[in-house]
Design an enzyme around this catalytic site. Structure first.
Site, mmCIF file in Angstrom:
data_model
loop_
_atom_site.group_PDB
_atom_site.id
_atom_site.type_symbol
_atom_site.label_atom_id
_atom_site.label_comp_id
_atom_site.label_asym_id
_atom_site.label_seq_id
_atom_site.Cartn_x
_atom_site.Cartn_y
_atom_site.Cartn_z
ATOM 1 N N GLU A 151 0.847 -1.194 0.000
ATOM 2 C CA GLU A 151 0.000 0.000 0.000
ATOM 3 C C GLU A 151 0.886 1.249 0.000
ATOM 4 O OE1 GLU A 151 -0.088 2.142 2.724
ATOM 5 O OE2 GLU A 151 1.097 0.926 4.105
ATOM 6 N N ASN A 208 9.372 4.940 0.869
ATOM 7 C CA ASN A 208 9.298 5.631 2.157
ATOM 8 C C ASN A 208 10.662 6.111 2.623
ATOM 9 O OD1 ASN A 208 6.562 5.445 2.310
ATOM 10 N ND2 ASN A 208 6.504 3.822 3.841
ATOM 11 N N CYS A 260 4.620 4.933 9.446
ATOM 12 C CA CYS A 260 5.307 4.358 8.276
ATOM 13 C C CYS A 260 6.778 4.728 8.190
ATOM 14 C CB CYS A 260 4.588 4.788 6.993
ATOM 15 S SG CYS A 260 2.940 4.080 6.820
#
Length: 431
Positions: A151, A208, A260
Site C-alpha cells: 500500500e 518511504n 510508516c
C-alpha cells in the site's frame, strides 16, 4: 465476488472501503472484539478525514461486514488480504507475530484454492515465510498463491489515495495469480507494475526511505542556513522548481513521524545490516530526524528570556501530521518530553488527537480551545500544521499571552504577519 480483509487497522479499513467502492463484497476480520463491535456500529477506531461516512454507507448497503470468527471467515473466501500490523521490534526489525498467526489460520481453515495477498508492509522474503506458515498448518494439500501488493497510503488522504493511486504494484512468481489480483483493480486507471515479490517489497521500503531522506535533507540544510542567516524556505522553493527534485517533502520542520516512515526506515536498515550492507545515507537521514526536535529546542531556547526553565509553553498540535489522530513517533511528543526535562510547564491543544495519559500524570494539560491553551503562556510552539492554527488571528490573542514568542516547528505560519503584530517569530532555518 467477495474478499476477506484480515486486520482492521488503518490499512485494512481503507482497503476494505476501497474495494467496496469498486463494487466488491468485503468481509473484515479482526480478533479484537471491541474493535469489531465499534466498526459494526459504524465507528472507526481511528480518525481519518471523510472515511466514516463511507463506512456507514457500506454497512447500510451490506457491502461491508465485520466478523471475529477466523474459521468461518477464511472458509468462506478464496481471496484473502493480509493487512495486519508489523510494528518494530526493539532492534528495528519488523514484528511478524500477527502475520504469522493469520497465515497459520489460513492454512488451517482454507477449503479451496486461495489467493493470499500481502498488503502489510513486510521485509524482503516474508512472502516465502507466509507460504511456509500456510503449508505447515494444512491438513491436506490445497493449492494457494501468495502475492505481494504493497500500500502507498497517506494518512489524512487515505481514501483518495486508495481510489486514485499513483501506481499499483504487484509482486508474484505466478502470472495467473498476478492477473487474478489485478482483476480486482480493473476499474482504477493508473500505472501498474508487475514484478517479483522481493522487488515489490523493496519498492515500498525504498519509496518511504527516499521521502524520509528528502525531509531530513532539507532539515539538515536548514541547520546550515541558520548559521548563515539564510531563509531555508527560499532555498526549498528555489530547488523545488527543478522537476528533477520537486517541491513536495521539502518543508523544513521538526521532523517526520507516523506509523510508516520511522518503522520502514528502521526495517530497511535492519535488512541491510542483516545482509552485511551499509545504507549510510538512510542511516544519517534517520539520525537527523531523531535529533531535529532537540536541535530546534536548543536554538529556540537561546532567545527565551530565562530559557525554558519555569516557562509556560503552549504546544499547538499533537498528531504527527494534520487530519489524523495518529501519535505514533509524533515529534510533538519528543518536544513535550524535552520541555518537561528543561523544567517548563506545558499546555497542549489538538483538534483531534488526545494527549497520552502518562503526560497528564507529569502535569501536562490538554486544553479544549486554542485560547485556553495560549492563556498565560510565555511562548508558543507549533508542532502540527493543522488548518486551525494556520488561520489563527494572532493580534487579538496577544492579551492572553504572557510572552509574545512564537516558535514555528513546521514553517507553516505567516512570520511577517506575526512580526507586524508584535510577536517574536522563529521558524526552522527561517530568518
Amino acid at each position: 465476488m467477495s474478499i476477506l480483509i484480515m486486520g482492521t487497522g488503518y490499512v485494512g479499513i481503507t482497503t476494505a472501503i476501497m474495494f467496496a467502492e469498486l463494487g466488491i463484497q468485503v468481509t473484515g476480520f479482526d480478533s479484537n472484539a471491541a474493535k469489531i463491535a465499534l466498526l459494526n456500529q459504524s465507528h472507526l477506531p481511528f480518525y481519518e478525514r471523510g472515511m466514516e461516512p463511507l463506512l456507514q454507507r457500506h454497512l447500510q448497503e451490506q457491502t461491508i461486514r465485520f466478523v471475529q470468527d477466523e474459521q468461518a471467515a477464511i472458509e468462506e473466501h478464496a481471496i484473502i488480504f493480509l493487512c495486519v500490523g508489523t510494528p518494530s521490534n526493539s532492534d528495528g526489525s519488523a514484528n511478524l507475530f500477527a502475520i504469522q498467526q493469520a497465515s497459520e489460520w489460513i492454512g488451517k481453515y482454507m477449503r479451496e484454492q486461495t489467493l493470499v495477498v500481502i498488503k502489510s508492509t513486510v521485509p524482503v522474503g516474508v512472502d516465502e515465510r507466509v507460504s511456509e506458515w500456510i503449508a505447515s498448518k494444512q491438513t491436506r494439500p490445497i493449492p494457494f498463491d501468495v502475492v505481494v501488493n504493497p500500500e502507498f497510503l497517506r494518512e489524512g488522504s487515505a481514501v483518495a489515495d486508495a481510489l486514485a493511486p499513483d501506481r499499483i504494484v504487484v509482486g508474484s512468481d505466478s502470472e495467473e495469480a498476478a492477473q487474478r489480483l489485478l482483476s480486482l483493480y480493473e476499474k482504477l486507471d493508473c500505472p501498474i507494475i508487475v514484478t517479483n515479490p522481493k522487488a515489490a517489497i523493496m519498492i515500498k521500503y525504498a519509496s518511504n526511505a527516499f521521502l524520509a531522506t528528502k525531509i531530513s535533507f532539507i532539515n539538515e540544510l536548514a541547520r546550515l542556513c541558520d548559521g548563515l542567516e539564510i531563509d531555508i524556505s527560499e532555498i526549498a522553493y528555489g530547488i523545488g522548481l527543478d522537476p528533477r527534485i520537486g517541491a513536495m517533502f521539502l518543508k523544513a520542520g521538526i521532523g517526520y513521524g507516523g506509523s510508516c516512515f520511522p518503522k520502514d526506515v528502521d526495517a530497511l536498515l535492519h535488512t541491510a545490516n542483516s545482509n552485511r550492507k551499509s545504507l549510510t545515507i538512510i542511516e544519517h537521514a534517520a539520525k537527523v530526524n531523531r535529533t531535529q526536535p532537540l536541535y530546534a529546542l536548543d536554538v529556540w531556547e537561546k532567545v527565551m528570556p530565562s530559557a525554558f526553565k519555569k516557562a509556560t509553553v503552549a504546544v499547538l498540535g499533537l498528531s504527527f501530521k494534520p487530519h489524523t489522530d495518529d501519535l505514533r513517533e509524533a515529534p510533538s511528543l519528543v518536544v513535550i518530553s524535552e520541555l518537561l526535562s528543561r523544567q517548563a510547564k506545558v499546555r497542549v491543544h489538538d483538534p483531534i488527537a488526545v494527549l497520552p495519559v502518562h503526560f497528564r500524570a507529569l502535569g501536562v494539560q490538554q486544553a479544549d480551545t486554542i485560547g485556553e491553551t495560549l492563556q498565560g503562556a510565555d511562548a508558543v510552539i507549533l508542532c502540527t500544521e493543522w488548518p486551525e492554527y494556520r488561520e489563527i488571528d494572532w493580534l487579538p490573542m496577544k492579551p492572553l499571552l504572557n510572552g509574545h514568542i512564537v516558535f514555528d516547528g513546521r514553517n507553516a505560519l505567516d512570520g511577517r504577519s506575526l512580526i507586524q503584530s508584535g510577536y517574536d517569530y522563529y521558524g526552522i532555518g527561517s530568518h
